[in-house]
Design an enzyme around this catalytic site. Structure first.
Site, PDB file in Angstrom:
ATOM      1  N   SER A   1      -3.314  -4.422  -2.988  1.00 42.15           N
ATOM      2  CA  SER A   1      -2.052  -4.097  -2.223  1.00 42.15           C
ATOM      3  C   SER A   1      -1.549  -4.262  -0.453  1.00 42.15           C
ATOM      4  O   SER A   1      -0.890  -3.895  -0.067  1.00 42.15           O
ATOM      5  CB  SER A   1      -1.728  -2.282  -2.453  1.00 42.15           C
TER       6      SER A   1
ATOM      7  N   LYS B   1       0.632  -6.197   0.066  1.00 41.27           N
ATOM      8  CA  LYS B   1       2.082  -6.179   0.507  1.00 41.27           C
ATOM      9  C   LYS B   1       1.948  -5.449   2.818  1.00 41.27           C
ATOM     10  O   LYS B   1       3.015  -6.010   2.831  1.00 41.27           O
ATOM     11  CB  LYS B   1       1.810  -4.489   0.165  1.00 41.27           C
TER      12      LYS B   1
ATOM     13  N   SER C   1       2.723   2.745  -1.668  1.00 37.80           N
ATOM     14  CA  SER C   1       2.402   1.438  -2.146  1.00 37.80           C
ATOM     15  C   SER C   1       3.219   0.824  -3.536  1.00 37.80           C
ATOM     16  O   SER C   1       2.644   0.325  -4.032  1.00 37.80           O
ATOM     17  CB  SER C   1       1.198   1.618  -2.477  1.00 37.80           C
TER      18      SER C   1
END
Length: 454
Positions: free
Chosen positions: A67, A70, A131
């Site tokens: 993640s 991101k 997230s």
């Protein structure tokens, strides 16, 4: 006696053999002498202002960032907001794809509803704080129309930002196998984003320098997502346990000065974290990849931050109006004055390791495009006219360089003229030319006479 002689010869040959072998043994550069005992596959520590690298370990090994990917989605969203292509209060309808992903509670998510519209800001906060994967894909669709188009934007932006070691196959950092067969077209079913620690640090560097407002959201420890299932709110506890105001048992990982940035974990990536912290005016960026547990990534990050803040600080190497010895003036052609003083326009600062100030030597680089062949200015000369720049040469061993090839351009200040020089009037120039002519003539005569008597 013969035995003693043989023994001496044997010992001498043995010594020569080991000496020769030693010259072929691989040696680490002096900069690799720093040992932090990190339990991670790869790591890097960077000064967020200059991009100067303070520590690295396997920094060019490409690994799944999970993640932490991101951060690219955040960058592209903030860029779209800045370019007024998207607005914070713009309402977003949830697609079937986003809805199905957001309902997967085994992933980090806020369950989204199809009968509710969400603002871009609500989706962004759930992505940056919690997230949320469904929210991330929803934002990708807002920006690019589809996640497939968005992945192309991610890779194009990565090239523009000079990340070098990267491959983006989706907006979230999940493995494509988690996307229920709806992964972006042209990407493999079991593919996952790939980044090196260096590339991840570059992405973080651009994100917090180009859009520092990202930290306003990334630093929120806990927030309520109000539009949950059937109107029930969802408490979004920030996955970044190093935030100073993180509540409850996570306080044991809190670290003074931390205000971002992004965690990540998948079965392939392990547990990773890109952190940033500021103390005494110095901001650091850290990346750890493939640690062993959810909390190990924070413990390893702490080692990096402790090393950085304990051993480095921003120092003024050379003050404003600094003049390099032996290079304090420039000659001026066709001016009322024959020379002009030059000095740095401001002080030159950089992040310096403790007790290494003496290893930085000043270096003056003059601009050849504005100087003649004789390294001189041509009048008129304005006060404060830029003639080059002042930088430094580091004479120590702990040199990891910069994140970017041109990183040293941030480590320089302009060198300018300290006064103006007017152009001499025509009479003075004419007399000077005449004087120069007779001086040259007299010099030729003298040389001729010397030749006669030599």
């Amino acid at each position: 006696m013969k035995k003693l002689k043989k023994l001496l010869i044997y010992n001498l040959l043995t010594l020569l053999m080991f000496t020769s072998l030693a010259s072929y043994l691989p040696t680490k550069p002096a900069s690799a002498a720093v040992e932090l005992g990190l339990e991670a596959e790869a790591a890097i520590l960077v000064d967020a202002n200059s991009g100067k690298i303070l520590y690295e370990m396997n920094a060019d090994m490409t690994l799944p960032p999970a993640s932490m990917s991101k951060m690219m989605t955040e960058y592209l969203l903030l860029e779209a907001i800045n370019d007024k292509k998207v607005s914070w209060q713009q309402e977003v309808s949830i697609s079937d794809y986003v809805y199905r992903i957001s309902q997967n509670t085994s992933l980090s998510n806020v369950p989204l509803r199809k009968d509710v519209k969400y603002t871009v800001q609500e989706l962004y906060e759930s992505m940056a704080i919690y997230s949320a994967n469904g929210s991330t894909i929803a934002l990708a669709e807002v920006i690019a129309g589809s996640e497939t188009n968005f992945v192309k934007m991610m890779n194009d932006k990565a090239a523009e930002l000079q990340l070098e070691d990267y491959e983006f196959v989706n907006s979230t950092g999940l493995n494509n196998s988690d996307l229920l067969g709806m992964h972006p077209k042209g990407t493999g079913e079991d593919r996952e984003n790939m980044l090196s620690a260096r590339a991840t640090a570059k992405l973080a560097y651009h994100l917090i320098n180009d859009y520092p407002e990202v930290l306003d959201t990334a630093s929120i420890p806990l927030k309520k997502f109000t539009k949950g299932i059937e109107g029930e709110g969802i408490s979004m506890l920030n996955w970044n346990a190093m935030l100073p105001d993180i509540p409850g048992y996570l306080q044991q990982f809190a670290y003074e000065g931390v205000d971002g940035l992004k965690t990540g974990s998948t079965s392939l990536a392990g547990y990773c974290f890109t952190g940033t912290a500021e103390r005494n005016g110095m901001r650091l960026i850290s990346v750890v990849m493939r640690t062993n547990s959810q909390y190990a990534r924070f413990e390893e990050t702490k080692k990096l931050f402790d090393y950085g803040f304990s051993n480095f600080s921003e120092k003024e190497l050379f003050p404003a109006n600094y003049q390099l010895e032996g290079q304090t003036t420039l000659d001026v052609e066709k001016g009322k004055e024959k020379e002009v003083q030059i000095a740095s326009s401001e002080s030159l600062k950089t992040v310096v390791k403790s007790n290494e100030e003496e290893l930085y030597e000043p270096k003056l680089v003059l601009d050849a495009s504005i100087l003649g062949e004789e390294q001189q200015l041509v009048a008129p000369v304005e006060k404060g006219q830029k003639v080059g720049y002042l930088t430094y040469e580091y004479k120590g061993d702990n040199n990891y360089g910069y994140l970017f090839d041109n990183g040293d351009v941030t480590e320089m200040v302009d060198v300018v003229t300290s006064a103006g020089v007017e152009k001499a009037n025509w009479f003075a120039l004419t007399m000077g030319a005449i004087g120069g002519f007779f001086a040259d003539l007299w010099s030729s005569v003298l040389n001729g006479v010397k030749g006669i008597f030599s």
